[in-house]
Structure formats: C-alpha cells, structure tokens
Design an enzyme around this catalytic site. Structure first.
Site, PDB file in Angstrom:
ATOM      1  N   LYS A 184       0.289  -6.372  16.526  1.00  0.00           N
ATOM      2  CA  LYS A 184      -0.931  -5.578  16.450  1.00  0.00           C
ATOM      3  C   LYS A 184      -1.683  -6.086  15.220  1.00  0.00           C
ATOM      4  O   LYS A 184      -1.261  -5.872  14.081  1.00  0.00           O
ATOM      5  CB  LYS A 184      -0.581  -4.092  16.327  1.00  0.00           C
ATOM      6  N   GLY A 241       2.424  -1.642   4.941  1.00  0.00           N
ATOM      7  CA  GLY A 241       1.177  -0.921   4.736  1.00  0.00           C
ATOM      8  C   GLY A 241       1.387   0.336   3.921  1.00  0.00           C
ATOM      9  O   GLY A 241       2.329   0.436   3.119  1.00  0.00           O
ATOM     10  N   SER A 242       0.529   1.317   4.131  1.00  0.00           N
ATOM     11  CA  SER A 242       0.562   2.531   3.332  1.00  0.00           C
ATOM     12  C   SER A 242       1.725   3.429   3.719  1.00  0.00           C
ATOM     13  O   SER A 242       2.261   3.348   4.826  1.00  0.00           O
ATOM     14  CB  SER A 242      -0.748   3.311   3.507  1.00  0.00           C
ATOM     15  N   ARG A 243       2.085   4.320   2.801  1.00  0.00           N
ATOM     16  CA  ARG A 243       3.153   5.280   3.091  1.00  0.00           C
ATOM     17  C   ARG A 243       2.742   6.229   4.216  1.00  0.00           C
ATOM     18  O   ARG A 243       3.556   6.541   5.091  1.00  0.00           O
ATOM     19  CB  ARG A 243       3.507   6.095   1.843  1.00  0.00           C
ATOM     20  N   GLY A 246       2.888   4.253   7.523  1.00  0.00           N
ATOM     21  CA  GLY A 246       4.264   3.850   7.782  1.00  0.00           C
ATOM     22  C   GLY A 246       5.137   5.022   8.168  1.00  0.00           C
ATOM     23  O   GLY A 246       5.955   4.933   9.095  1.00  0.00           O
ATOM     24  N   GLU A 265       7.697  -1.334   5.133  1.00  0.00           N
ATOM     25  CA  GLU A 265       7.519  -1.439   3.683  1.00  0.00           C
ATOM     26  C   GLU A 265       6.260  -0.662   3.359  1.00  0.00           C
ATOM     27  O   GLU A 265       5.183  -0.977   3.862  1.00  0.00           O
ATOM     28  CB  GLU A 265       7.377  -2.904   3.267  1.00  0.00           C
ATOM     29  N   CYS A 302       2.233  -5.410  -3.171  1.00  0.00           N
ATOM     30  CA  CYS A 302       3.216  -4.327  -3.103  1.00  0.00           C
ATOM     31  C   CYS A 302       4.152  -4.339  -4.304  1.00  0.00           C
ATOM     32  O   CYS A 302       4.811  -3.334  -4.579  1.00  0.00           O
ATOM     33  CB  CYS A 302       4.013  -4.428  -1.810  1.00  0.00           C
ATOM     34  N   GLU A 393       1.743   5.554  -6.282  1.00  0.00           N
ATOM     35  CA  GLU A 393       1.078   4.254  -6.313  1.00  0.00           C
ATOM     36  C   GLU A 393      -0.437   4.416  -6.321  1.00  0.00           C
ATOM     37  O   GLU A 393      -1.000   5.204  -5.569  1.00  0.00           O
ATOM     38  CB  GLU A 393       1.503   3.435  -5.095  1.00  0.00           C
TER      39      GLU A 393
END
Length: 534
Positions: A184, A241-243, A246, A265, A302, A393
C-alpha cells in the site's frame, strides 16, 4: 519515464475509481501531476487472489532463484535511478545526496537478503534422527525448518520513500522468505512508489515468476489499508509510521477471525544519557554531534534523539548554551508533508505552554512550502518524572534537555520509560562502572544500546536490531532492519517420519544445498551418511 497514476495489480495496471489525489512538493507547496486513482476493493481482491496463486509456486522456489530475483530487483531500481531520484526530490524535498544514499541502502539490503537465501542456513533446518531401539518407546524421525507465511501486506513509510517503502526492508525480507507482497503506497510519494513498483514488476517478468508475486495499490486515505489487513488472503503485515495509525492496524490484525502477525514500528524518543565523565571530557563534541543527530533529515527519523538527560554538574549549563547556539544557527527545514508540519507545530505549541518548560530555541521558520525550524526546550528531572507526556515523540527537529539528573534520578527515569528503539549513553569507562544498573534497566527498554555515539544512522547488517518494546514496535522479538528481519515472515514446520524423497531439499539426508543444519543437537554441513549414528 511517464507515470500512469494507476495501481499495479500483478502484471496489469488497474483502472481505479473514486476521488483522484495528488502528491505535493514540500519545498513550495505546489501540486504535482499526474493524479493518482485509488484502487477499488475489487482490484484489491484481484491482487490478493493473484498473490495466493503466486504463493503456491514462489514458496517452493529455490533459494538460488529467489536470490536471482532479489538481485534483479536491485538492478532494475538502479536502471531507473535517475527517474526515481528526480520524482522523489519533487515529492519529498529531500536532497539528491540523501536519496542516492537511500537508494544504495535499498539495493544493498536486497542483495544482502539475496546472499542470505542463497546460502539457505537461515531456514534453521533441524534433524533429530530416529532411534527405533529406544526404550520404552521408539524415537521417530523429526525434521523441521522455517517456511513462508503467505501473502504479506506492506505499508510504505512517509520518511523513507525508498528504504522503508515499496522496495524497502519489509518487502525485501518478505520476498526473501518466500512470500508474495502487496504494497500500500504512501500517498505522500505516489510517483516514487509507482516507479519503484514498476522496477519490481519488471524483475518479476524477467525472472519468469508468477505475476501475483507483487502488487502495488494506491489510496489517499485509510479505507484500502484497513481492507488489506482484514483480507483473508493476507497472512502478515509490515508497517512503519505513527503510533495512532500503527495501533489501529495492529488492533485490526488481532481482531480478525484468524489473527495475523502485524509488525509495526511506531514511536520512539530515543533517550540520551550524558554521564559526568563524558560531559567533563568532551561536552562540546557531544553537543555538536547531538545537534547533527536531532536535526538530521529535519528530525524526521524514527531514531532521532528527542530526550537528553544531563547530570547535576557545573558543565551542564555550558553544554546547554553550546547546543542552543548550534540550534539557533540551524537553517529552515522542509517537512515531508503538510500533516507532519502541522503535527510538529502542535507538539511545539503544547510544550510552549507547559509551565515548567523553558524554550532555549524556538525558530519555527517562515519559508515556503512545508517549512519548519529547530526547537530546543529544557526542564528539570523532577518535572520530567511528574509529567509522563514529556516523553512523547515530537516528530521533527526538536529535542528536550532534562537537567539536574543525579545517578539515582537517572535510574528513576530509566524505569519510567516506555519502550524505545534506542538508548544512548555517553560516558567514560569509569562512568559505565558507576552506572551499571542504568545500563541493565535500559537493556529492558530498548532494542539497541549505543555507547558514545548517536542513534541516527542504522547500519544494515546481520547483527543489527531495529526494534524494541511497545510502543516502539508491536512485537519486541523482531527487527525490521538487518538480515534477521526475514524471521518475521516465516514459521516453523515439522515433518515426522517422511521418506527422504518427499522432504524439502533443506532436510534431505544428502544436504544437497550444503547448508548449516542442526543434526541431533550439533551444527554441521555434513550429509547424514557421513555422521555417526545417534
């Protein structure tokens, strides 16, 4: 090379439907042509069906043939290098040198996995020979090895348009393990993604492999991505990507009727502990290196160090001044997307209003496009310990200095941390001796410990671990970088009392591949016929 703006479904281009979307140039905010059409659910189903068909064939392809394919992918990417770099610069505003380095890394990891699968020892073949005379029960012949999982979904990352996207580490390791891949594409760099996808498509064709081995789908939102993770043909997924995103996909993967492994991640602040001896000996050098690390790539790595703990020492205030001077002189940066820019500004604004934080540098920039500047804040360790949100973060060129950190408080800080990708310690040998407990705690909190260095810059090799406890990743047992990443997309399969001719080559008596195997508990490359009886 002209772009089609269409998804790649096996060997064909999709028509797509719905609202077309565009990439944007972060340097000036201009819309880029062409428009890209989101794939339909029917096209996604077709890609999944082709991947299922391809798995039946590709999962049985020899390690040598898989290696040839991975090397061909690298060659096709290098052939298209000029077109890919040109488009990636327009879509990301990253400098040419950075993109060329990222392409070298992308091709290097493809060739690394080619060498791994060509050798074949990664399959962890194990043989326990039969003993019919064992009492009270005879012992069966048991042999096991790692086998691929099935079609894998991969989500392209915004901050690495090459190394963590269409042909990046997730795709390379999944293909190396014997799995078809459906990517994707990230909507921020769809043109770059299409060019990389076409390179893989050419490699599939040239190596005469089934067309469903690779597909690439476009979508500007989340609908197609969630449908991909839910699709019954998908057996694993990789995400960077972002929390928030994810975690949402992680929950979808777990809620399926047949839950699948989801390797995400997501979020890491990568704490840095500067110990007294190191600060005294080379404070200026550490400040220079730290500034380069947290502003590298506009702080959109990251592994960016977002937390720095300074000891209770007279040199700490001088260190802060030196770092502030360096940060004040930083040029303006361009963030990868308007969304990342907005999120960065929101994070800085939140810190600006915190009563016990002080801004040493807050130069947010006023240039064209998705412009942003450097921010440096400071606080004391008691404030940090009483405000857990300060460990969150902030994705961009910003970091937080936490001063007055005694040895005892450093232990409290380490215990309070969530999972991170890395932790860095600057110290002398005497510092390490005096802070052994700190190192022991950090080992439980991160995937990679760094001594007298900086976390940005992740070497692609056999020993690298790029992972960590949640929320850094969704599964602390694995790495997304290095040759060990292949283990995410394989599972152990055992064969009991099978005739030799029906076994995979890796498990046959004569060891035709010449790989390392564990036979009766001992590692060897010898055929069974040359080994003494158990």
């Amino acid at each position: 090379m002209e772009l089609t703006g269409r998804s790649i479904i096996g060997g064909m281009y999709a028509k797509g439907t719905g609202e077309p979307f565009h990439a944007w140039n972060p340097a000036n905010g201009e819309r880029l042509e062409p428009a890209f059409m989101p794939a339909t659910r029917g096209e996604l189903d077709a890609a999944a069906q082709l991947a299922d068909q391809a798995f039946a064939i590709y999962s049985r392809v020899s390690g040598r043939d898989k290696a040839d394919f991975l090397r061909q992918v690298a060659a096709e990417l290098e052939w298209a290098l000029a077109w890919i770099i040109d488009r990636a610069q327009k879509e990301t505003a990253l400098p040419e040198a950075r993109l060329r380095g990222e392409m070298a890394r992308t091709c290097g990891q493809l060739r690394m996995f080619a060498a791994v699968v060509e050798d074949g020892s990664w399959t962890m073949a194990r043989i326990d020979r039969a003993d019919p005379d064992r009492k009270p029960l005879s012992k069966p012949d048991i042999r096991s090895m790692l086998r691929p999982l099935g079609p894998v979904a991969v989500f392209g990352a915004s901050n690495f348009p090459l190394a963590f996207s269409v042909a990046g580490g997730d795709t390379a390791s999944a293909l190396a393990a014997g799995n078809p891949v459906i990517v994707k594409a990230h909507p921020a760099h769809p043109g770059t993604s299409e060019l990389a996808g076409r390179a893989i498509q050419r490699a599939v064709h040239k190596c005469k492999l089934p067309e469903g081995l690779f597909s690439l789908v476009f979508d500007s939102g989340t609908t197609l991505g969630t449908a991909l993770v839910r699709h019954p043909s998908i057996k694993a997924a990789g995400f960077t990507g972002s929390r928030k995103a994810g975690r949402a996909l992680m929950d979808i993967a777990a809620a399926r009727p047949d839950p699948i492994p989801f390797f995400a991640e997501m979020s890491s602040t990568n704490p840095v502990f500067i110990l007294p001896g190191a600060l005294l000996e080379r404070g200026d050098a550490i400040a220079t290196g730290l500034h380069g690390s947290f502003t590298l790539g506009a702080g959109q790595f990251c592994t960016k160090p977002g937390l720095v703990f300074l000891p209770r020492a007279a040199q700490s205030s001088e260190f802060a001044k030196t770092l502030a001077g360096l940060a004040s002189g930083s040029p303006a940066f361009h963030m990868l997307t308007s969304g990342i820019q907005s999120s960065y500004f929101a994070g800085i604004a939140q810190r600006r209003t915190h009563p016990n934080l002080r801004a040493l540098v807050e130069n947010l920039g006023n240039g064209s496009g998705f412009c942003a500047g450097t921010a440096l804040f400071t606080t004391d360790v008691e404030t940090f310990l009483s405000n857990p949100d300060l460990a969150d973060e902030v994705f961009g060129p910003a970091t937080l200095l936490v001063e007055d950190t005694t040895r005892e408080k450093a232990l409290d800080v380490a215990r309070s941390l969530n999972g991170h990708l890395t932790a860095t310690v600057h110290g002398t040998e005497a510092d390490l001796h005096d802070n052994a407990e700190l190192i022991a705690i950090l080992e439980r909190k991160v995937g990679r410990l760094i001594f007298n260095g900086f976390p940005t810059g992740v070497e692609v090799g056999h020993a690298m671990v790029h992972g960590g406890p949640y929320p850094a990743t969704s599964d602390v047992r694995f790495t997304s970088v290095g040759s060990q990443a292949i283990f995410r997309f394989a599972r152990p399969v055992c064969f009991q009392d099978f005739p030799n001719s029906a076994l995979p080559p890796e498990l046959r008596d004569d060891n035709p591949l010449g790989i390392w195997r564990m036979v009766d508990g001992k590692m060897t490359r010898e055929p069974i016929s040359r080994l003494a009886a158990a």
